[in-house]
Motif scaffolding. Sequence first.
Motif, PDB file in Angstrom:
ATOM      1  N   LYS A  92      40.777  45.470  28.422  1.00 47.00           N
ATOM      2  CA  LYS A  92      41.919  45.836  29.177  1.00 47.00           C
ATOM      3  C   LYS A  92      41.756  46.673  30.528  1.00 47.00           C
ATOM      4  CE  LYS A  92      44.485  45.643  24.764  1.00 47.00           C
ATOM      5  NZ  LYS A  92      43.087  45.427  24.139  1.00 47.00           N
ATOM      6  N   PRO A  93      40.905  46.078  31.570  1.00 42.55           N
ATOM      7  CA  PRO A  93      40.648  47.002  32.723  1.00 42.55           C
ATOM      8  C   PRO A  93      42.055  47.267  33.375  1.00 42.55           C
ATOM      9  CG  PRO A  93      39.804  44.597  32.977  1.00 42.55           C
ATOM     10  CD  PRO A  93      40.320  44.843  31.525  1.00 42.55           C
ATOM     11  N   ASN A  94      42.052  48.499  34.145  1.00 44.80           N
ATOM     12  CA  ASN A  94      43.318  48.689  34.810  1.00 44.80           C
ATOM     13  C   ASN A  94      43.254  48.770  36.344  1.00 44.80           C
ATOM     14  OD1 ASN A  94      42.167  50.995  34.771  1.00 44.80           O
ATOM     15  ND2 ASN A  94      43.675  52.267  33.323  1.00 44.80           N
ATOM     16  N   SER A  95      42.149  48.597  36.738  1.00 41.91           N
ATOM     17  CA  SER A  95      42.002  48.828  38.150  1.00 41.91           C
ATOM     18  C   SER A  95      41.071  47.531  38.793  1.00 41.91           C
ATOM     19  CB  SER A  95      41.333  49.913  38.458  1.00 41.91           C
ATOM     20  OG  SER A  95      40.007  50.092  38.260  1.00 41.91           O
ATOM     21  N   LEU A  96      40.966  47.290  40.061  1.00 41.06           N
ATOM     22  CA  LEU A  96      40.201  46.235  40.510  1.00 41.06           C
ATOM     23  C   LEU A  96      38.689  46.982  40.391  1.00 41.06           C
ATOM     24  CD1 LEU A  96      41.876  45.374  44.055  1.00 41.06           C
ATOM     25  CD2 LEU A  96      41.625  43.794  41.922  1.00 41.06           C
ATOM     26  N   ASP A  97      38.463  47.807  40.534  1.00 38.86           N
ATOM     27  CA  ASP A  97      36.996  48.552  40.137  1.00 38.86           C
ATOM     28  C   ASP A  97      36.700  48.063  38.799  1.00 38.86           C
ATOM     29  OD1 ASP A  97      36.059  49.681  42.422  1.00 38.86           O
ATOM     30  OD2 ASP A  97      36.263  51.769  42.102  1.00 38.86           O
ATOM     31  N   ALA A  98      37.528  48.537  37.839  1.00 36.92           N
ATOM     32  CA  ALA A  98      37.179  47.975  36.492  1.00 36.92           C
ATOM     33  C   ALA A  98      36.898  46.815  36.165  1.00 36.92           C
ATOM     34  CB  ALA A  98      38.256  48.993  35.603  1.00 36.92           C
ATOM     35  N   LEU A  99      37.449  46.009  37.012  1.00 38.26           N
ATOM     36  CA  LEU A  99      37.484  44.593  36.745  1.00 38.26           C
ATOM     37  C   LEU A  99      35.970  43.891  37.162  1.00 38.26           C
ATOM     38  CD1 LEU A  99      40.617  42.492  38.320  1.00 38.26           C
ATOM     39  CD2 LEU A  99      39.620  42.478  35.918  1.00 38.26           C
ATOM     40  N   GLY A 100      35.397  44.791  38.020  1.00 38.98           N
ATOM     41  CA  GLY A 100      34.340  44.260  38.407  1.00 38.98           C
ATOM     42  C   GLY A 100      33.274  44.502  37.321  1.00 38.98           C
ATOM     43  N   GLY A 101      33.419  45.090  36.365  1.00 36.60           N
ATOM     44  CA  GLY A 101      32.453  45.598  35.544  1.00 36.60           C
ATOM     45  C   GLY A 101      32.629  44.354  34.414  1.00 36.60           C
ATOM     46  N   ILE A 102      33.485  43.491  34.319  1.00 33.81           N
ATOM     47  CA  ILE A 102      33.639  42.503  33.256  1.00 33.81           C
ATOM     48  C   ILE A 102      32.741  41.353  33.835  1.00 33.81           C
ATOM     49  CG2 ILE A 102      35.157  40.757  32.386  1.00 33.81           C
ATOM     50  CD1 ILE A 102      36.015  43.210  31.504  1.00 33.81           C
ATOM     51  N   SER A 103      32.043  40.882  32.715  1.00 28.00           N
ATOM     52  CA  SER A 103      30.693  39.996  32.954  1.00 28.00           C
ATOM     53  C   SER A 103      31.721  38.432  33.375  1.00 28.00           C
ATOM     54  CB  SER A 103      30.002  39.642  31.662  1.00 28.00           C
ATOM     55  OG  SER A 103      29.243  38.588  31.759  1.00 28.00           O
ATOM     56  N   GLY A 104      31.107  38.053  34.624  1.00 24.97           N
ATOM     57  CA  GLY A 104      31.672  36.663  34.931  1.00 24.97           C
ATOM     58  C   GLY A 104      32.723  36.917  36.122  1.00 24.97           C
ATOM     59  N   ILE A 105      32.931  37.910  36.474  1.00 21.66           N
ATOM     60  CA  ILE A 105      33.725  38.449  37.719  1.00 21.66           C
ATOM     61  C   ILE A 105      33.139  38.897  38.886  1.00 21.66           C
ATOM     62  CG2 ILE A 105      36.051  39.478  38.426  1.00 21.66           C
ATOM     63  CD1 ILE A 105      36.966  39.528  35.533  1.00 21.66           C
ATOM     64  N   GLY A 106      32.545  37.907  39.858  1.00 18.75           N
ATOM     65  CA  GLY A 106      32.242  38.460  41.120  1.00 18.75           C
ATOM     66  C   GLY A 106      33.123  38.650  41.820  1.00 18.75           C
ATOM     67  N   GLU A 107      32.557  39.168  43.305  1.00 19.06           N
ATOM     68  CA  GLU A 107      33.479  39.694  44.289  1.00 19.06           C
ATOM     69  C   GLU A 107      34.595  38.545  44.722  1.00 19.06           C
ATOM     70  OE1 GLU A 107      31.070  40.963  47.517  1.00 19.06           O
ATOM     71  OE2 GLU A 107      30.228  42.489  46.662  1.00 19.06           O
ATOM     72  N   LYS A 108      34.259  37.486  44.752  1.00 17.92           N
ATOM     73  CA  LYS A 108      35.329  36.335  45.355  1.00 17.92           C
ATOM     74  C   LYS A 108      36.177  36.311  44.234  1.00 17.92           C
ATOM     75  CE  LYS A 108      36.488  32.536  47.405  1.00 17.92           C
ATOM     76  NZ  LYS A 108      36.772  32.487  48.677  1.00 17.92           N
ATOM     77  N   LYS A 109      36.067  36.217  42.769  1.00 15.25           N
ATOM     78  CA  LYS A 109      37.056  36.151  41.890  1.00 15.25           C
ATOM     79  C   LYS A 109      38.061  37.154  41.799  1.00 15.25           C
ATOM     80  CE  LYS A 109      34.830  32.159  39.518  1.00 15.25           C
ATOM     81  NZ  LYS A 109      34.241  31.693  38.324  1.00 15.25           N
ATOM     82  N   ARG A 110      37.205  38.336  42.119  1.00 12.68           N
ATOM     83  CA  ARG A 110      38.099  39.699  41.963  1.00 12.68           C
ATOM     84  C   ARG A 110      39.234  39.434  42.949  1.00 12.68           C
ATOM     85  NH1 ARG A 110      35.657  45.504  42.277  1.00 12.68           N
ATOM     86  NH2 ARG A 110      34.947  44.418  44.236  1.00 12.68           N
ATOM     87  N   GLU A 111      38.456  39.272  44.010  1.00 13.93           N
ATOM     88  CA  GLU A 111      39.684  39.145  45.374  1.00 13.93           C
ATOM     89  C   GLU A 111      40.705  38.152  45.143  1.00 13.93           C
ATOM     90  OE1 GLU A 111      38.198  37.959  49.178  1.00 13.93           O
ATOM     91  OE2 GLU A 111      36.725  39.513  48.876  1.00 13.93           O
ATOM     92  N   ALA A 112      40.446  37.030  44.458  1.00 12.07           N
ATOM     93  CA  ALA A 112      41.356  35.887  44.295  1.00 12.07           C
ATOM     94  C   ALA A 112      42.246  36.180  43.163  1.00 12.07           C
ATOM     95  CB  ALA A 112      40.551  34.454  44.143  1.00 12.07           C
ATOM     96  N   TYR A 113      41.755  36.730  42.091  1.00  9.35           N
ATOM     97  CA  TYR A 113      42.746  36.566  40.852  1.00  9.35           C
ATOM     98  C   TYR A 113      42.816  38.051  40.520  1.00  9.35           C
ATOM     99  CZ  TYR A 113      40.715  31.887  41.052  1.00  9.35           C
ATOM    100  OH  TYR A 113      40.407  30.653  41.747  1.00  9.35           O
ATOM    101  N   GLY A 114      42.030  38.987  40.941  1.00 12.60           N
ATOM    102  CA  GLY A 114      42.024  40.337  40.186  1.00 12.60           C
ATOM    103  C   GLY A 114      43.676  40.830  40.112  1.00 12.60           C
ATOM    104  N   ARG A 115      44.354  40.807  41.119  1.00  9.28           N
ATOM    105  CA  ARG A 115      45.865  41.473  40.971  1.00  9.28           C
ATOM    106  C   ARG A 115      46.360  40.679  40.252  1.00  9.28           C
ATOM    107  NH1 ARG A 115      47.086  45.480  41.168  1.00  9.28           N
ATOM    108  NH2 ARG A 115      45.625  46.940  42.380  1.00  9.28           N
ATOM    109  N   GLU A 116      46.519  39.442  39.852  1.00  8.08           N
ATOM    110  CA  GLU A 116      47.233  38.560  39.068  1.00  8.08           C
ATOM    111  C   GLU A 116      46.850  39.068  37.447  1.00  8.08           C
ATOM    112  OE1 GLU A 116      47.710  34.430  39.519  1.00  8.08           O
ATOM    113  OE2 GLU A 116      46.832  34.747  41.635  1.00  8.08           O
ATOM    114  N   VAL A 117      45.662  39.124  37.247  1.00  6.57           N
ATOM    115  CA  VAL A 117      45.070  39.393  35.920  1.00  6.57           C
ATOM    116  C   VAL A 117      45.555  40.875  35.640  1.00  6.57           C
ATOM    117  CG1 VAL A 117      42.860  40.046  34.769  1.00  6.57           C
ATOM    118  CG2 VAL A 117      43.315  37.813  35.963  1.00  6.57           C
TER     119      VAL A 117
END
Length: 604
Positions: A571-596
């Motif tokens: 349950k990450p709560n920031s874009l930064d924390a999202l980057g630590g999840i396996s399978g989420i590179g920069e592009k996907k973080r930008e594209a889907y990070g907010r929604e997730v």
Amino acid sequence: MARPAAHRDTMTPHSVLRDIFGYSEFRGEQAGVIDTVLAGDSALVIMPTGGGKSLCYQVPALLRDGVAVVVSPLIALMQDQVNALKANGVRAACLNSSLAQDEQLHVEHAVEHAQLDLLYCAPERLLQTRTLALLQNSQIALFAIDEAHCVSQWGHDFRPEYRELSRLVELFPNIPRLALTATADDPTRKEIRQRLGLEQSAQFIGGFDRPNIRYRIQEKNRGKEQILSLIKAHPRQAGIVYCLSRAGTNDMAEWLNQQGIAALPYHAGLSADTRQFNQNRFLREDGLVMVATVAFGMGIDKPDIRFVAHLDMPSSIEAYYQETGRAGRDGAPAETLMLYGLQDMVRRRQMLESGDSPEERRQLERRKLDALLGLCEVTSCRRQTLLRYFGDPLAQPCGNCDTCLQPPQTFDGTVAAQKALSAVFRTGQRFGVAHLIDVLRGQTSEKIERLGHDQLKTFGCGREFNKTQWNALFRQLVAMGLLTVDIEGYGGLRLGTGAAEVLRGQRTLQLREPAARREKTRINRQTLVDAQDENLFERLRLWRKETAEDLGVPPYVIFHDATLAALAGEKPNSLDALGGISGIGEKKREAYGREVLDIIAEHV
Ligand code: ADP
Ligand code: ZN
């Protein structure tokens, strides 16, 4: 989609892995392969299905100048591979007959002007004069030859057009060639090396273990129901059920649908359109079951297949490992179940002996079948047996196979075996197992009386076991080679080598305790997340499904199951924390990070 070219100078294999693909560590031999290609050298890479071969060429493709050309036999799957790369911000395209003229020109233009990182191409297309001319006028980073065993006549997927790839060696002598395959046997390996000019090149053999896959092998008794209980343990999850014949495939698919399971058939007897349609549905929709012959599967890199079942015994350990290897590519838990019975053994032998292959090849196949039967009957860890076969031994029992989880009971079966062998001998080594069991259990019938088998010494000497138990005992004797199946005839049994020793009491036998009743398969429901995170996981899956539909791509192109499970758990709560999840590179973080993040926030 374009990535600033200046970026390339500061990128390393590790930064590509992290920033583009969202993974933190290379697996097994990946780093070594990548270094070899970056140094400009060729290599042969052997890794199990799901072992991570793609990154071996995708990472150097992003680091070396020019376009990496990936040779793959399956036009139908290229677009999905390209889409998955594009979702990570990689500039990828394919050249094949499904492209319209203007799209094709567009791709060719991109190749010539160094605007592509990866180009996927079938061998016959690659070797067309037009394509070769294009490549000779462009900068090439490397050639990756996927499914490289297709060059080999020994391999089970020989494709004549793969042979012609030898021409790359002369035409592009200075471009590294990476041959990749999951098939490990010696003749195949040799032929790949020779055909693709890799005699002097490094060879990387990846660890064969797939620790997230649970292996189960069971006696077939109520085949379809046994498979159904596996499917029911994986609600809303995707899986494959392999069957031996086309008719069996149709029958099983229909039966599953009657049981309320959404299942699709796939075999060579269906039209190309139907096959394509079913394959697309399987890749794009969540939770479908594909019921298929071995015609299905090569190149299918759907990462979230959660189970693979064999209603009928496969042809060899290689085939079994390749087919089961299609489960759990994303690294999350996956389960397999193979069913086998005496009938399967007889049928496999008949197929082997009735084919028109030369004797040398047949001997090889006999050994392979024997090894598979050994795996079926083994009472110690299945994974240890499998990995020993592939020359990659495992020191400790794995704890994640049926024999580790529920160790089978064994007993001294010497006397039982003597009775069975002597029944075979005294009836003249020509009867099938049903008749032999009648003799052992002292069942009179018209046939028994006519043959005078009720007068034999062995008649009725085996009443301590019921039919099911005798069946299991006979099967083990066949698997051990103490009995052989008469192939031309009607499945009659004869004494095999070593039978005499057992009959004379010079050899004792430890056998699997045969179950008294036909037991129901019990498989616990398997989920990827803890119970309290299941709602969030399902919510994320729904979001992924809708997003994938909007974009017209398979759901796994957005995120793998394993990534969704990690999101639901951590349950990450920031874009930064999202980057630590396996399978989420920069592009996907930008594209889907907010929604997730929004979905997660609603749930905490
Ligand atoms: P195969 O060897 O069958 O071609 P793939 O290249 O498709 O296997 O990789 C199997 C799965 O493992 C893919 O879903 C991929 O994203 C994942 N994977 C590969 N390498 C790594 C890694 N270093 N870290 C995490 N996941 C990885
Ligand atoms: Zn084990």
